[in-house]
Each structure stands twice: as C-alpha cells, then as structure tokens.
Design a protein around this motif. Structure first.
Motif, short mmCIF file in Angstrom:
data_model
loop_
_atom_site.label_atom_id
_atom_site.label_comp_id
_atom_site.label_asym_id
_atom_site.label_seq_id
_atom_site.Cartn_x
_atom_site.Cartn_y
_atom_site.Cartn_z
N ALA A 92 0.72 -1.07 0.00
CA ALA A 92 0.22 -0.04 0.02
C ALA A 92 0.86 1.17 0.04
CB ALA A 92 -0.73 0.08 1.15
N ALA A 93 0.85 1.98 -0.91
CA ALA A 93 1.54 3.15 -0.98
C ALA A 93 0.80 4.61 -0.91
CB ALA A 93 2.06 3.12 -2.60
N ASP A 94 1.33 5.54 -0.50
CA ASP A 94 0.77 6.71 -0.01
C ASP A 94 1.51 7.96 -0.82
OD1 ASP A 94 -0.12 9.20 1.01
OD2 ASP A 94 -0.23 8.51 3.16
N ALA A 95 0.95 8.62 -1.92
CA ALA A 95 1.54 9.81 -2.49
C ALA A 95 2.08 10.85 -1.63
CB ALA A 95 0.65 10.11 -3.62
N ASP A 96 0.94 11.26 -0.62
CA ASP A 96 1.33 12.24 0.27
C ASP A 96 2.78 11.94 1.00
OD1 ASP A 96 -0.63 13.96 -0.58
OD2 ASP A 96 -2.12 13.04 0.85
N ALA A 97 2.64 10.67 1.53
CA ALA A 97 4.04 10.29 2.22
C ALA A 97 5.21 10.33 1.42
CB ALA A 97 3.72 9.10 2.86
N GLY A 98 4.92 9.82 0.08
CA GLY A 98 5.96 9.77 -0.81
C GLY A 98 6.40 11.26 -1.14
N LYS A 99 5.64 12.20 -1.18
CA LYS A 99 6.24 13.70 -1.20
C LYS A 99 7.19 14.17 -0.16
CE LYS A 99 4.29 18.40 -2.00
NZ LYS A 99 3.00 19.21 -2.02
N THR A 100 6.91 13.70 1.11
CA THR A 100 7.94 13.81 2.04
C THR A 100 9.29 13.29 1.86
OG1 THR A 100 6.21 14.10 3.68
CG2 THR A 100 8.30 13.61 4.66
N VAL A 101 9.15 11.86 1.47
CA VAL A 101 10.27 11.30 0.89
C VAL A 101 10.96 11.85 -0.12
CG1 VAL A 101 11.13 8.95 0.05
CG2 VAL A 101 9.16 9.18 1.63
N PHE A 102 10.43 12.56 -0.92
CA PHE A 102 10.87 13.34 -2.16
C PHE A 102 11.85 14.33 -1.65
CE2 PHE A 102 10.74 16.57 -5.49
CZ PHE A 102 11.11 15.80 -6.65
N ASN A 103 11.84 14.84 -0.36
CA ASN A 103 12.79 15.69 -0.12
C ASN A 103 14.18 15.31 0.03
OD1 ASN A 103 10.76 17.84 0.75
ND2 ASN A 103 10.43 16.86 2.64
N LYS A 104 14.40 13.90 -0.10
CA LYS A 104 15.52 13.45 -0.26
C LYS A 104 16.28 13.74 -1.46
CE LYS A 104 14.91 9.74 3.24
NZ LYS A 104 14.75 8.39 3.54
N CYS A 105 15.44 13.88 -2.55
CA CYS A 105 15.61 13.85 -3.71
C CYS A 105 16.03 15.48 -4.42
CB CYS A 105 14.62 13.17 -4.57
SG CYS A 105 14.07 11.47 -4.07
N LYS A 106 15.22 16.31 -3.63
CA LYS A 106 15.39 17.74 -3.73
C LYS A 106 16.80 18.34 -4.08
CE LYS A 106 10.76 19.09 -2.52
NZ LYS A 106 10.03 20.22 -1.86
N ALA A 107 17.72 17.78 -3.26
CA ALA A 107 19.16 18.26 -3.52
C ALA A 107 19.64 18.25 -4.93
CB ALA A 107 20.08 17.50 -2.43
N CYS A 108 19.04 17.24 -5.75
CA CYS A 108 19.49 17.12 -7.25
C CYS A 108 18.42 17.08 -8.21
CB CYS A 108 20.23 15.88 -7.17
SG CYS A 108 21.66 15.71 -6.08
N HIS A 109 17.17 16.80 -7.78
CA HIS A 109 16.03 16.83 -8.79
C HIS A 109 15.09 17.92 -8.55
CE1 HIS A 109 17.50 13.28 -10.75
NE2 HIS A 109 17.84 12.87 -9.43
N GLN A 110 14.42 18.25 -9.41
CA GLN A 110 13.32 19.11 -9.38
C GLN A 110 12.25 18.43 -10.12
OE1 GLN A 110 13.85 23.45 -9.95
NE2 GLN A 110 15.86 23.23 -8.90
N VAL A 111 10.98 18.90 -10.02
CA VAL A 111 9.89 18.38 -10.99
C VAL A 111 9.61 18.80 -12.40
CG1 VAL A 111 7.32 18.06 -10.84
CG2 VAL A 111 8.37 17.95 -8.90
N ASP A 112 10.00 20.28 -12.52
CA ASP A 112 9.79 20.88 -13.69
C ASP A 112 11.06 21.38 -14.75
OD1 ASP A 112 10.34 22.66 -11.95
OD2 ASP A 112 8.66 24.14 -12.42
N LYS A 113 12.21 21.19 -14.07
CA LYS A 113 13.32 21.68 -14.80
C LYS A 113 14.30 20.88 -14.16
CE LYS A 113 14.38 25.75 -11.83
NZ LYS A 113 14.97 26.97 -11.76
N ASN A 114 15.35 20.68 -15.14
CA ASN A 114 16.93 20.18 -14.78
C ASN A 114 17.58 20.82 -13.83
OD1 ASN A 114 16.09 18.00 -16.51
ND2 ASN A 114 17.16 18.99 -18.44
N ALA A 115 18.24 20.11 -12.96
CA ALA A 115 18.98 20.96 -11.88
C ALA A 115 20.36 19.79 -11.94
CB ALA A 115 18.58 20.48 -10.61
N VAL A 116 21.12 19.41 -10.90
CA VAL A 116 22.15 18.65 -10.96
C VAL A 116 21.76 17.47 -11.62
CG1 VAL A 116 23.76 17.35 -9.23
CG2 VAL A 116 23.19 19.60 -8.78
N GLY A 117 20.60 16.94 -11.28
CA GLY A 117 19.88 15.56 -11.81
C GLY A 117 18.99 16.03 -12.76
N PRO A 118 18.31 15.31 -13.66
CA PRO A 118 17.29 15.50 -14.60
C PRO A 118 15.86 15.63 -13.98
CG PRO A 118 17.85 13.16 -14.73
CD PRO A 118 18.86 13.76 -13.80
N HIS A 119 15.09 16.22 -14.53
CA HIS A 119 13.83 16.58 -13.85
C HIS A 119 12.98 15.43 -13.74
CE1 HIS A 119 10.68 16.52 -17.17
NE2 HIS A 119 11.92 17.15 -18.08
#
Length: 118
Positions: free
Chosen positions: A20-47
């Motif tokens: 069972a997966a929860d997208a809202d909880a996943g948004k919190t986990v996504f904080n680990k990804c934000k150092a390199c990734h964004q949703v709508d534009k490339n950064a250190v990593g691809p969007h």
C-alpha cells in the motif's frame, strides 16, 4: 514441508505494487531527492516530471551517463524500486551518486508520488 517452502517463497515475492503506497507520504520522502532533482526543470539531476513510462536517459536537454542512456530501462514501479535501492548497483557507471532508500515503504510511497508528477 514443500508446501510451506513454496508458500514462503510466494510471500517474499510480493511485487512493489502490492505494498500500500501513499503519494502524500512519498512527497515527504521526495525531500531526499530535492538536493539534485526538481519536478519541472533540470538541476544537478534531470527533472522528474512525467517520469513514469519514460525511457531512462532520454531527456534531450540533460547530459546522462552512457551507462544510463544504454541501460534499456523504462521507468515503472519495478524499475524505480530497483533503482531506488541503489542506482550504482542497478546501473554501474551511472552519474547518480546516491546510497539508495532502504525502507520498502518509503520507496513505494516515493514511487506513488512520482506518478503524480506531470
């Protein structure tokens, strides 16, 4: 005894989608990804917008490693779950230096969140 072993093997082979997966909880986990990734534009990593169903290494405006471009991966639940356990283990030679997400629930939640990104 054989039936018990078979049953145990079937239980441990439950696919990621069965968790069972929860997208809202996943948004919190996504904080680990934000150092390199964004949703709508490339950064250190691809969007990561519209990631599900996309071929790995296919964004024209991002410079991927040859290893990822040639990996043959198309991002779905299973490929993301494997990748998120350790990108360098999944695709040796990738530029993504990240130890991975050990918790299966966190990975499932993150994947569910990534599905919402357009």
């Amino acid at each position: 005894m054989r039936k018990w072993i078979l049953a145990a093997a079937m239980i441990t082979a439950v696919p990621v989608a069965a968790v069972a997966a929860d997208a809202d909880a996943g948004k919190t986990v996504f904080n680990k990804c934000k150092a390199c990734h964004q949703v709508d534009k490339n950064a250190v990593g691809p969007h990561l917008g519209s990631l599900i169903g996309r071929k790995a290494g296919s964004l024209e405006d991002y410079k991927y490693s040859d290893a990822l471009k040639n990996s043959g991966i198309t991002w779905d639940d299973a490929s993301l779950d494997k990748w998120l356990q350790g990108p360098a283990k999944d695709v040796p030679g990738t530029k993504m230096i990240f130890a991975g997400i050990k918790d299966e629930g966190d990975r499932a939640n993150l994947i569910e969140y990534l599905k919402t990104l357009k």
